[in-house]
Design an enzyme around this catalytic site. Sequence first.
Site, PDB file in Angstrom:
ATOM      1  N   ARG A   1      12.720   4.421  12.499  1.00  0.00           N
ATOM      2  CA  ARG A   1      11.486   5.295  12.459  1.00  0.00           C
ATOM      3  C   ARG A   1      10.711   4.985  13.782  1.00  0.00           C
ATOM      4  O   ARG A   1      11.116   4.555  14.704  1.00  0.00           O
ATOM      5  CB  ARG A   1      10.719   4.897  11.204  1.00  0.00           C
ATOM      6  CG  ARG A   1      11.714   5.366  10.089  1.00  0.00           C
ATOM      7  CD  ARG A   1      11.252   5.339   8.710  1.00  0.00           C
ATOM      8  NE  ARG A   1       9.994   6.166   8.551  1.00  0.00           N
ATOM      9  CZ  ARG A   1       8.986   5.873   7.693  1.00  0.00           C
ATOM     10  NH1 ARG A   1       9.183   4.962   6.932  1.00  0.00           N
ATOM     11  NH2 ARG A   1       7.791   6.593   7.700  1.00  0.00           N
TER      12      ARG A   1
ATOM     13  N   HIS B   1      12.859  -2.649   1.997  1.00  0.00           N
ATOM     14  CA  HIS B   1      12.187  -1.445   2.125  1.00  0.00           C
ATOM     15  C   HIS B   1      13.233  -0.371   2.131  1.00  0.00           C
ATOM     16  O   HIS B   1      14.587  -0.339   2.066  1.00  0.00           O
ATOM     17  CB  HIS B   1      12.017  -1.435   3.860  1.00  0.00           C
ATOM     18  CG  HIS B   1      10.872  -2.400   4.368  1.00  0.00           C
ATOM     19  ND1 HIS B   1       9.861  -2.220   4.236  1.00  0.00           N
ATOM     20  CD2 HIS B   1      11.347  -3.756   4.764  1.00  0.00           C
ATOM     21  CE1 HIS B   1       9.086  -3.291   4.675  1.00  0.00           C
ATOM     22  NE2 HIS B   1       9.951  -4.070   5.129  1.00  0.00           N
TER      23      HIS B   1
ATOM     24  N   HIS C   1       3.983  -4.835   9.143  1.00  0.00           N
ATOM     25  CA  HIS C   1       3.780  -4.649  10.549  1.00  0.00           C
ATOM     26  C   HIS C   1       2.433  -5.434  11.246  1.00  0.00           C
ATOM     27  O   HIS C   1       2.379  -5.559  12.424  1.00  0.00           O
ATOM     28  CB  HIS C   1       3.979  -3.347  10.981  1.00  0.00           C
ATOM     29  CG  HIS C   1       4.801  -2.468  10.203  1.00  0.00           C
ATOM     30  ND1 HIS C   1       6.224  -2.669  10.454  1.00  0.00           N
ATOM     31  CD2 HIS C   1       4.946  -1.566   9.461  1.00  0.00           C
ATOM     32  CE1 HIS C   1       7.009  -1.860   9.785  1.00  0.00           C
ATOM     33  NE2 HIS C   1       6.212  -1.169   9.213  1.00  0.00           N
TER      34      HIS C   1
ATOM     35  N   TYR D   1      11.332   8.955   1.311  1.00  0.00           N
ATOM     36  CA  TYR D   1      11.180   7.871   0.326  1.00  0.00           C
ATOM     37  C   TYR D   1      12.017   8.326  -0.932  1.00  0.00           C
ATOM     38  O   TYR D   1      12.041   7.901  -1.821  1.00  0.00           O
ATOM     39  CB  TYR D   1       9.868   7.458  -0.043  1.00  0.00           C
ATOM     40  CG  TYR D   1       9.245   6.695   0.961  1.00  0.00           C
ATOM     41  CD1 TYR D   1       9.494   5.592   1.649  1.00  0.00           C
ATOM     42  CD2 TYR D   1       8.045   7.431   1.924  1.00  0.00           C
ATOM     43  CE1 TYR D   1       9.021   5.033   2.734  1.00  0.00           C
ATOM     44  CE2 TYR D   1       7.498   7.061   2.873  1.00  0.00           C
ATOM     45  CZ  TYR D   1       7.917   5.830   3.393  1.00  0.00           C
ATOM     46  OH  TYR D   1       7.411   5.138   4.473  1.00  0.00           O
TER      47      TYR D   1
ATOM     48  N   ASN E   1       8.037  -5.625  -0.969  1.00  0.00           N
ATOM     49  CA  ASN E   1       8.092  -4.368  -0.163  1.00  0.00           C
ATOM     50  C   ASN E   1       6.552  -4.162   0.398  1.00  0.00           C
ATOM     51  O   ASN E   1       5.819  -3.856  -0.400  1.00  0.00           O
ATOM     52  CB  ASN E   1       8.526  -3.215  -0.788  1.00  0.00           C
ATOM     53  CG  ASN E   1       8.661  -1.759  -0.071  1.00  0.00           C
ATOM     54  OD1 ASN E   1       7.924  -2.063   0.898  1.00  0.00           O
ATOM     55  ND2 ASN E   1       9.406  -1.034  -0.283  1.00  0.00           N
TER      56      ASN E   1
ATOM     57  N   PRO F   1       0.665  -1.215  -0.081  1.00  0.00           N
ATOM     58  CA  PRO F   1      -0.012  -0.033   0.171  1.00  0.00           C
ATOM     59  C   PRO F   1       0.824   1.272  -0.140  1.00  0.00           C
ATOM     60  O   PRO F   1       1.892   1.440   0.572  1.00  0.00           O
ATOM     61  CB  PRO F   1      -0.805  -0.185   1.272  1.00  0.00           C
ATOM     62  CG  PRO F   1      -0.142  -1.168   2.188  1.00  0.00           C
ATOM     63  CD  PRO F   1       0.661  -2.067   1.366  1.00  0.00           C
ATOM     64  N   ASN F   2       0.336   2.118  -0.716  1.00  0.00           N
ATOM     65  CA  ASN F   2       0.721   3.701  -0.999  1.00  0.00           C
ATOM     66  C   ASN F   2       2.179   3.706  -1.673  1.00  0.00           C
ATOM     67  O   ASN F   2       2.595   4.717  -1.831  1.00  0.00           O
ATOM     68  CB  ASN F   2       0.899   4.092   0.648  1.00  0.00           C
ATOM     69  CG  ASN F   2      -0.265   4.426   1.207  1.00  0.00           C
ATOM     70  OD1 ASN F   2      -1.303   4.893   0.529  1.00  0.00           O
ATOM     71  ND2 ASN F   2      -0.402   3.848   2.516  1.00  0.00           N
TER      72      ASN F   2
ATOM     73  N   ALA G   1       3.254  -0.757   4.931  1.00  0.00           N
ATOM     74  CA  ALA G   1       2.672  -1.103   5.967  1.00  0.00           C
ATOM     75  C   ALA G   1       2.091  -2.292   6.490  1.00  0.00           C
ATOM     76  O   ALA G   1       2.145  -2.901   7.760  1.00  0.00           O
ATOM     77  CB  ALA G   1       1.460   0.086   6.248  1.00  0.00           C
TER      78      ALA G   1
END
Length: 145
Positions: free
Chosen positions: A107, A100, A80, A23, A74, A10-11, A77
């Site tokens: 972070r 990643h 996690h 990024y 990759n 996602p994203n 989110a």
Amino acid sequence: MTTVLLLHGPNLNLLGAREPQIYGTDTLDDYVACASAAAEKLGLTIEAHQSNHEGELIEHIHAARGRCAAIIINPGAFTHYAWAIHDALAAFEGPKVEVHISNPNAREPWRHVSVVAPVVTGSVIGFGKHGYDLAVRAVAAALGS
């Protein structure tokens, strides 16, 4: 040619515009091109997909069984908390590399745990676009290419 599945979660379709201070300004197409160029030099072919939907990523992992030699993922989110992606990767018999762009361990604390790490061959984190080249090289080494 041997096919390597490259998955983005996602994203990651927003790379180049989303949080460039973290990024960078490279787009998803730039990352795929980097991985594809590295793969071509090693006699591998990249099949790339991106989805904001966990189930779609799982379908790609399932479809790779018996068809692709390895997976580079990759998960974004999903890294996690996506136990279903963990389970799907566990059912894939070839080499698997988690990649990643940033270093999740540097972070927010909630990013420090990867639920996919226990079922992948290895992880490449924090090297930006160069990490994709490293992930392809790791896959090639694991395949004996």
